[in-house]
Structures are given as structure tokens and as C-alpha cells.
Design a protein around this motif. Structure first.
Motif, mmCIF file in Angstrom:
data_model
loop_
_atom_site.group_PDB
_atom_site.id
_atom_site.type_symbol
_atom_site.label_atom_id
_atom_site.label_comp_id
_atom_site.label_asym_id
_atom_site.label_seq_id
_atom_site.Cartn_x
_atom_site.Cartn_y
_atom_site.Cartn_z
ATOM 1 N N TYR A 15 -23.054 8.534 -50.078
ATOM 2 C CA TYR A 15 -21.620 8.060 -50.645
ATOM 3 C C TYR A 15 -21.391 7.593 -51.239
ATOM 4 O O TYR A 15 -20.647 6.569 -51.671
ATOM 5 N N ASP A 16 -21.958 8.793 -53.102
ATOM 6 C CA ASP A 16 -21.368 8.170 -54.253
ATOM 7 C C ASP A 16 -19.841 8.541 -53.815
ATOM 8 O O ASP A 16 -18.795 8.719 -55.100
ATOM 9 N N ALA A 17 -19.403 9.923 -53.576
ATOM 10 C CA ALA A 17 -18.602 10.457 -53.323
ATOM 11 C C ALA A 17 -17.890 9.976 -51.850
ATOM 12 O O ALA A 17 -16.203 9.921 -51.733
ATOM 13 N N PRO A 51 -12.922 13.749 -48.426
ATOM 14 C CA PRO A 51 -14.038 14.359 -49.371
ATOM 15 C C PRO A 51 -15.088 15.267 -49.339
ATOM 16 O O PRO A 51 -15.280 16.047 -50.038
ATOM 17 N N GLN A 52 -15.068 15.838 -47.831
ATOM 18 C CA GLN A 52 -15.929 16.197 -47.309
ATOM 19 C C GLN A 52 -17.132 16.146 -48.271
ATOM 20 O O GLN A 52 -18.031 16.951 -48.826
ATOM 21 N N VAL A 53 -17.651 14.965 -47.679
ATOM 22 C CA VAL A 53 -19.116 14.412 -48.197
ATOM 23 C C VAL A 53 -20.570 14.696 -46.740
ATOM 24 O O VAL A 53 -21.237 14.233 -47.235
ATOM 25 N N ILE A 54 -19.287 14.391 -45.593
ATOM 26 C CA ILE A 54 -20.878 14.303 -44.178
ATOM 27 C C ILE A 54 -21.555 16.277 -44.140
ATOM 28 O O ILE A 54 -20.158 17.033 -43.667
ATOM 29 N N HIS A 55 -22.463 16.405 -44.250
ATOM 30 C CA HIS A 55 -22.942 17.543 -43.756
ATOM 31 C C HIS A 55 -23.911 17.470 -42.770
ATOM 32 O O HIS A 55 -24.784 16.440 -42.881
ATOM 33 N N MET A 56 -23.959 18.107 -41.884
ATOM 34 C CA MET A 56 -25.017 18.447 -40.934
ATOM 35 C C MET A 56 -25.439 19.588 -40.449
ATOM 36 O O MET A 56 -25.022 20.453 -40.783
ATOM 37 N N ALA A 57 -26.194 19.502 -39.792
ATOM 38 C CA ALA A 57 -26.997 20.876 -38.952
ATOM 39 C C ALA A 57 -27.764 20.611 -37.794
ATOM 40 O O ALA A 57 -28.235 19.108 -37.047
ATOM 41 N N GLN A 58 -27.427 21.635 -37.275
ATOM 42 C CA GLN A 58 -27.888 21.113 -35.057
ATOM 43 C C GLN A 58 -28.971 21.846 -34.983
ATOM 44 O O GLN A 58 -29.605 22.476 -35.605
ATOM 45 N N ASP A 114 -29.116 2.404 -59.411
ATOM 46 C CA ASP A 114 -29.396 3.071 -60.719
ATOM 47 C C ASP A 114 -29.507 3.982 -60.677
ATOM 48 O O ASP A 114 -30.587 5.329 -61.726
ATOM 49 N N TYR A 115 -30.019 4.435 -59.579
ATOM 50 C CA TYR A 115 -30.980 5.248 -58.720
ATOM 51 C C TYR A 115 -29.817 6.507 -58.567
ATOM 52 O O TYR A 115 -29.538 6.413 -56.719
ATOM 53 N N HIS A 116 -28.708 7.349 -59.745
ATOM 54 C CA HIS A 116 -27.642 8.329 -58.514
ATOM 55 C C HIS A 116 -27.796 9.128 -57.537
ATOM 56 O O HIS A 116 -27.628 8.955 -56.012
ATOM 57 N N SER A 117 -29.571 9.670 -57.639
ATOM 58 C CA SER A 117 -29.464 10.751 -56.118
ATOM 59 C C SER A 117 -30.080 9.674 -54.738
ATOM 60 O O SER A 117 -29.868 10.660 -53.628
ATOM 61 N N GLY A 118 -30.609 9.209 -55.071
ATOM 62 C CA GLY A 118 -30.610 8.086 -54.260
ATOM 63 C C GLY A 118 -29.792 7.560 -52.736
ATOM 64 O O GLY A 118 -29.225 7.220 -51.819
ATOM 65 N N LEU A 119 -28.030 7.794 -53.847
ATOM 66 C CA LEU A 119 -26.700 7.875 -52.529
ATOM 67 C C LEU A 119 -26.684 9.089 -51.959
ATOM 68 O O LEU A 119 -25.190 9.251 -51.448
ATOM 69 N N THR A 120 -27.339 9.787 -52.158
ATOM 70 C CA THR A 120 -27.035 10.766 -50.664
ATOM 71 C C THR A 120 -27.828 10.423 -49.844
ATOM 72 O O THR A 120 -29.247 10.511 -50.072
ATOM 73 N N VAL A 121 -27.515 10.219 -48.626
ATOM 74 C CA VAL A 121 -28.601 9.762 -47.533
ATOM 75 C C VAL A 121 -28.233 10.461 -46.611
ATOM 76 O O VAL A 121 -28.137 11.066 -46.316
ATOM 77 N N ASP A 122 -29.858 10.260 -46.375
ATOM 78 C CA ASP A 122 -30.141 10.594 -44.912
ATOM 79 C C ASP A 122 -30.371 10.569 -43.945
ATOM 80 O O ASP A 122 -29.649 9.913 -43.738
ATOM 81 N N LYS A 123 -30.658 11.073 -42.430
ATOM 82 C CA LYS A 123 -30.923 10.564 -40.791
ATOM 83 C C LYS A 123 -31.680 9.552 -40.739
ATOM 84 O O LYS A 123 -30.584 8.193 -40.774
ATOM 85 N N THR A 124 -32.645 9.423 -41.877
ATOM 86 C CA THR A 124 -33.696 8.738 -41.807
ATOM 87 C C THR A 124 -32.783 6.912 -42.010
ATOM 88 O O THR A 124 -32.772 5.906 -41.550
ATOM 89 N N ASP A 125 -31.916 6.926 -43.288
ATOM 90 C CA ASP A 125 -31.271 6.131 -43.695
ATOM 91 C C ASP A 125 -30.201 5.281 -43.669
ATOM 92 O O ASP A 125 -29.189 4.576 -43.563
#
Lengths: 374, 228
Positions: free
Chosen positions: B125-127, B98-105, B154-165
């Protein structure tokens, strides 16, 4: 004289008896259905188009989501199609584990399908709870082997993801001990029940000729009296080495479909017994060594050509048609979904019955909208 | 075909389709009553049993999860050095259906050249469909599947998880899946040691471990810089 008038009745798309988002336009005269038009497409998810921009292995998890009750059977059909296209051999052990998973899937599907059909007849939740209890045990096994209960993503080209964990077989043997009790009990609970007989005998008869002309497959076709089973007719994987009988129905009504599913669960049980017995002696690993690394799986580029892989999924003939142009994504990908094709004679089966019977007949087809609409 | 003698075709027994009223109902009710009684006396705790209570009082009671169980991907870092295993090779990003992983070198600030570390990593994580292909393809065993499933919010954008989490220590994953980690442990740690040498300064150190672990020199050794 009393004047009567035809009435158009919409059942669905949001209706608990339509097994998902499915709409029926019924033309009724009093209580009698005189015409019925199924309308679907509400759950369309672009599966085939997505597949044409995905690499071959990326499609595997999407096939889980077609008929979400039988993800193992879907994986099986797709893996067969790609293996045919790319000419990949499957080791014996992998084949036996695949058949083991496919037959467990059949038992869980039929147990749930009968439960849901009884739900539609008004036996609210009781038979379903019996079926779901056994299904739950099988899903635990799936989780142990594949990591997920329903969206298994277990099959790989040339084999399976991992070999069975050591605790799998003891638990499976425990399940096998309990299954005959479940079959007997389930039959005692339902088979001679007067309400079930009243609601299903001679309801929704699908004659042999009509069934064949609609390309109906699976338990529906066998209930109509045609002994066509791909496991026998096509003999894919290791099915030619296994003994099993094909139960067929005599009349082709809802009751026969119910009986055929009950009998098929027992046949699947017989196959499982043979598979468990032979599994320790099987040779070859869980995957073809040439395809064992994920790198090989993801960079698979089959030669140009086409292939059709099909399995006897619990609902009927599940086929995957692939056209390759030599690149890493399929040029064309088509799914022959049994739920979709088995749904087409619904109008013919329902004509002349009451609205309440329509719900039962729909339940006896055993559809999953995820597969119908794709 | 030689398969002909392997089994036969038989017609299912329809039985008496007309019964004296109540006979079949009574038999079925007997089954239900037996299970009703068993629900108070028995516990269905092993797969060969077919009656008794088989539900558990979640969340107080929990069923054990299989070792193979997977839910969402996480990233691993080394407990002692705080160094992340990820080298931003983009394999998981490419395979993700589903192309939900994004990264930068990450780039070496001194030379501007790419180094084997990841500067940003985001998973939606939501997708995510929990297929596990990313964990399977990762050549550095940096991305693995977590077993945490109580993530509703209940916080939708919290499901876009970055490196720290996303970051977890290796010991966390080792506890979840000891056999899985045991299979790849040696190779993964060896590759990590080779990659640490090419990471200057704080690059490649898990954000939560910054300040707790020693950092590398500000520039990577010259001979390693030229190979990137």
C-alpha cells in the motif's frame, strides 16, 4: 567613494516562494538582480525512462503526476499521441467529455495560479482562498467522474474510462451558475488593487520576439502579444466546432499575464456552456467499441513509427512524442513540458529588477516542479 | 482553415493602471468584508453558491464520497461460501504500473497442479498509486478499489498488506459502489461458481472464513483436474 561588490544569493531549493524544489542562483548588486541562473532537477523521477519499460496504458497514470494540477490535460495529450500512433478513432461523445474536462482543468489551474501569484506578492492566502474554493468544486466533479480528485487517470485510448454519472451534469450546471459571480468578484478583488498594480505593472516584461525565440507557449506567450493557441492553431479534438476568443496582452508584463489568465477563465466558461448544450445530442459512446475492454488497452501494439500529440494545457503547449518499434512498450517517449520551457527566459525577465520582483515574476510563469523535472 | 471565423483575438483591457490611492484597495476590501460577514451567516452547501462557510469539521463531520472514489485495492470473497473471487491469473500483477502487487498460485496438494485460487497475495500500500488499473483489468472482478482513506500509521511495514487484511465480503463492496457492482455481478458470480468446483479442500477460502464455511472435498474431481 563607497566600494560595492557583487553578491551571489541562493534562493531555494527549499524556499516557499519557489513553488517546489527549485533553486535560483542570483547575482545581486545591492537590491538589483544582475544575473539569474535557474537550477532544477531536484524532483527528477525518471518519467521518460519508466515509460520506456511500461506498456502504453501503464504510462497513463504516470502522466497524471507530471503537472499534478492538470492531470486531465496531461491524460488528454498522451491519449492523443497514442491514438495518432495507433490510428484509433474517438467517438464524438468521448471527445466532448474530454473537452469538458480539459476546460474545467483550465479554470481550476488559472484560479489557483492567480492565487499563488498573489501569495508571492504578499497577499497571503486571501486571493488563494477564493481560487481554491472554486477549484475544490471542480475537483469534486472530477472525483465524481473519474474516482480521484487530482490523479484522475480518466482517459483511455479511444475515449474515456466511464461515461459521466447521472449526478454529474446537475452539479456542473450548479457550478456554472456560480462561476460568473466568482469571476466578477475575483476581478473586483484584485484587478485595480494598487498594491497589485505597483508590484506587477511593467515588471518582468517579456517582449514578443524574446518569448518566441525561447519557444514560450500558453498564457505567457499570449500575454506577450502573440495569439498562438493550439486549440485554434492545431484544432485538435472538437475545438474547431466551438466558439471562443483568444485574449492577448499588450505589454507582456506580470500584470498582462494576470489579465490574460482572468480572460481565459471566461473563455473556458464560454466553451463549457457550448459543450453542456451539445452533450445530450452527441453520438457514439464514451469509448471506441474496438478499444472498450481493458484487454485491448493493455495489449496495444502500435505499428512501428512515431507520433507527436499535443494539447493546449493550461500552462502552454504540452506535447508527447512517441516512437514505437511495434512492441507493447514505446521505444522512445519524450514530454515537451510547458512549465520547463516557460521557465527558461526567467533570467532575461528578472535582470534589472529587485529580488522581491524575482519572486513575483516566477509566480507569474505558473510552474509546477513536477512537470519541470519529470 | 475553416476555423478562422470561430472567434477572434482581442487584447485584454488593462484599465487605469494608475489609480487614486486606496480606490482599488477599497473595492477589494469590500469583497473581503462581504465574505467575512457571509462566513458567519451563510453555508456554502451547493455548487452555485460562492460565499459562506465551505469547510467541514472533520472528523466529526464528513463529506460524502463519490461512488467512483477509489483509494487502495481490496480483494473480494463471497459472503455465503467464503470463496475468494481471485483465481491468481496474474493480470493485475502485470498491469500494476508501480509493480506493487505480488501473488502466488495455489497448487493442488494431491497432484501438484495449479488450481484457480490464490495462496498468497500481497499489496504494498505504501507504493500503490491508486490508479485503479488492477480493478479495471481483473477478468474475475476479484480486485476492487476501496474507499477507506484513513490508513496513516507509524508502522511502515504494516503497509505491506497480505490476503487476510485485503479480503472483504462482496456485500461490503456492494454497499460502497452499488452501480459498479451491479454491472458485473452476474458474470462475476457465474465465473466464481465454475472456479469453486476446481478448488480442493480449504484452498480458495478466505482466511477469516475458515471454519465458518464448509470446505470442498480434499481432491478436486478428476475430470476437472485434467483440464488445469
Amino acid at each position: 567613494m563607497l566600494k560595492t561588490q557583487e553578491l551571489q544569493l541562493n534562493i531555494g531549493p527549499q524556499h516557499p516562494s519557489t513553488h517546489g524544489v527549485f533553486r535560483l542562483i542570483a547575482t545581486i548588486d545591492g537590491e538589483t538582480v544582475i544575473d539569474l541562473k535557474p537550477v532544477f532537477g531536484y524532483l527528477h523521477r525518471n518519467h521518460e525512462q519508466i515509460a520506456e519499460v511500461s506498456t502504453y496504458i501503464q504510462i497513463m497514470p504516470f502522466t497524471d503526476r507530471l503537472d499534478y494540477f492538470n492531470s486531465m490535460a496531461n491524460n488528454f495529450g498522451y491519449a492523443l499521441a497514442v491514438e495518432k500512433l495507433a490510428g484509433i478513432e474517438v467517438p464524438q461523445r468521448a471527445n466532448y467529455i474530454r473537452v469538458l474536462m480539459a476546460e474545467l482543468t483550465r479554470i481550476l489551474n488559472h484560479a489557483a495560479a492567480i492565487g499563488f501569484m498573489l501569495n508571492d506578492m504578499g497577499a497571503w492566502q486571501t486571493p488563494l482562498a477564493f481560487g481554491m474554493r472554486e477549484r475544490e468544486k471542480i475537483l469534486d466533479l472530477f472525483e465524481m467522474a473519474s474516482g480521484a480528485r487530482m490523479m484522475c487517470n480518466y482517459f483511455r485510448f479511444g475515449g474515456i474510462w466511464r461515461d459521466l454519472p447521472p449526478e454529474f451534469l446537475p452539479q456542473l450546471q450548479g457550478l456554472m451558475q456560480g462561476l460568473p459571480t466568482f469571476f466578477d468578484e475575483f476581478e473586483r478583488l484584485l484587478k485595480q488593487n494598487e498594491i497589485l498594480l505597483g508590484r506587477s505593472v511593467d515588471v518582468g516584461i517579456l517582449p514578443k520576439e524574446v518569448a518566441a525565440s525561447y519557444s514560450v507557449t500558453g498564457p505567457m506567450l499570449r500575454a506577450s502579444g502573440i495569439a498562438y493557441d493550439l486549440r485554434r492553431a492545431d484544432g485538435y479534438s472538437v475545438y474547431p466546432e466551438l466558439d471562443f476568443d483568444i485574449p492577448v496582452g499588450a505589454v507582456g508584463d506580470v500584470y498582462d499575464r494576470f489579465l490574460v489568465r482572468l480572460a481565459e477563465m471566461r473563455e473556458s466558461y464560454r466553451i463549457l456552456q457550448q459543450v453542456i448544450e451539445r452533450l445530450p445530442e452527441t453520438t457514439g459512446g464514451h469509448i471506441n467499441p474496438a478499444m472498450a475492454s481493458m484487454n485491448k488497452q493493455k495489449s496495444l501494439r502500435p505499428p512501428p513509427g512515431d507520433a507527436y500529440g499535443r494539447v493546449e494545457s493550461p500552462k502552454g503547449e504540452l506535447g508527447f512524442y512517441l516512437v514505437s518499434d511495434g512492441s507493447d512498450t514505446p521505444y522512445r517517449y519524450k514530454v515537451r513540458a510547458p512549465s520547463f520551457i516557460n521557465l527558461t527566459p526567467l533570467g532575461d525577465m528578472c535582470r534589472g529588477h529587485t529580488v522581491a520582483d524575482v519572486v513575483v515574476i516566477l509566480g507569474s510563469i505558473d510552474i509546477v516542479m513536477g512537470e519541470v523535472d519529470r | 482553415m475553416s476555423t478562422e471565423n470561430r472567434g477572434k483575438t482581442y487584447t485584454v483591457e488593462r484599465g487605469a493602471t494608475k489609480l487614486r490611492a486606496g480606490q482599488g484597495l477599497g473595492t477589494g476590501l469590500g469583497v473581503v468584508i462581504k465574505h467575512f460577514a457571509d462566513a458567519f451567516t451563510k453555508k456554502l452547501d451547493s455548487p452555485e453558491k460562492t460565499s459562506g462557510v465551505f469547510t467541514v469539521q472533520y472528523p466529526e463531520e464528513r463529506l460524502p464520497l463519490a461512488e467512483a472514489y477509489r483509494n487502495f485495492p481490496i480483494l473480494l470473497y463471497d459472503d455465503a461460501s467464503g470463496q475468494e473471487l481471485c483465481t491468481s491469473c496474474f493480470q493485475c500483477q502485470r498491469i500494476c504500473p508501480p509493480q506493487v502487487i505480488h501473488m502466488a498460485q495455489a497448487k493442488d496438494p494431491a497432484t501438484g497442479k495449479a488450481i484457480p485460487a490464490v495462496s498468497a497475495f500481497v499489496i504494498e500500500y505504501d507504493a500503490c498509486m491508486s490508479c485503479g488499473l488492477c480493478a479495471e483489468v481483473c477478468p474475475f472482478d476479484a480486485i476492487k478499489m476501496d474507499q477507506e482513506f484513513e490508513l496513516s500509521t507509524d508502522y511502515h511495514s504494516g503497509l505491506t498488506v497480505d490476503k487476510t487484511d485485503l479480503n472483504r465480503p462482496i456485500s461490503f463492496y456492494e454497499k460502497l459502489a452499488p452501480t459498479f457492482w451491479g454491472e458485473v455481478k452476474d458474470g462475476a458470480l457465474k465465473k466464481l461458481q465454475a472456479n469453486i468446483k476446481r478448488r480442493p479442500g480449504e484452498l480458495g477460502i478466505a482466511p477469516q472464513m475458515l471454519g465458518k464455511v464448509p470446505t470442498n472435498p480434499e481432491t478436486a474431481p478428476l475430470e476437472l483436474r485434467t483440464t488445469t
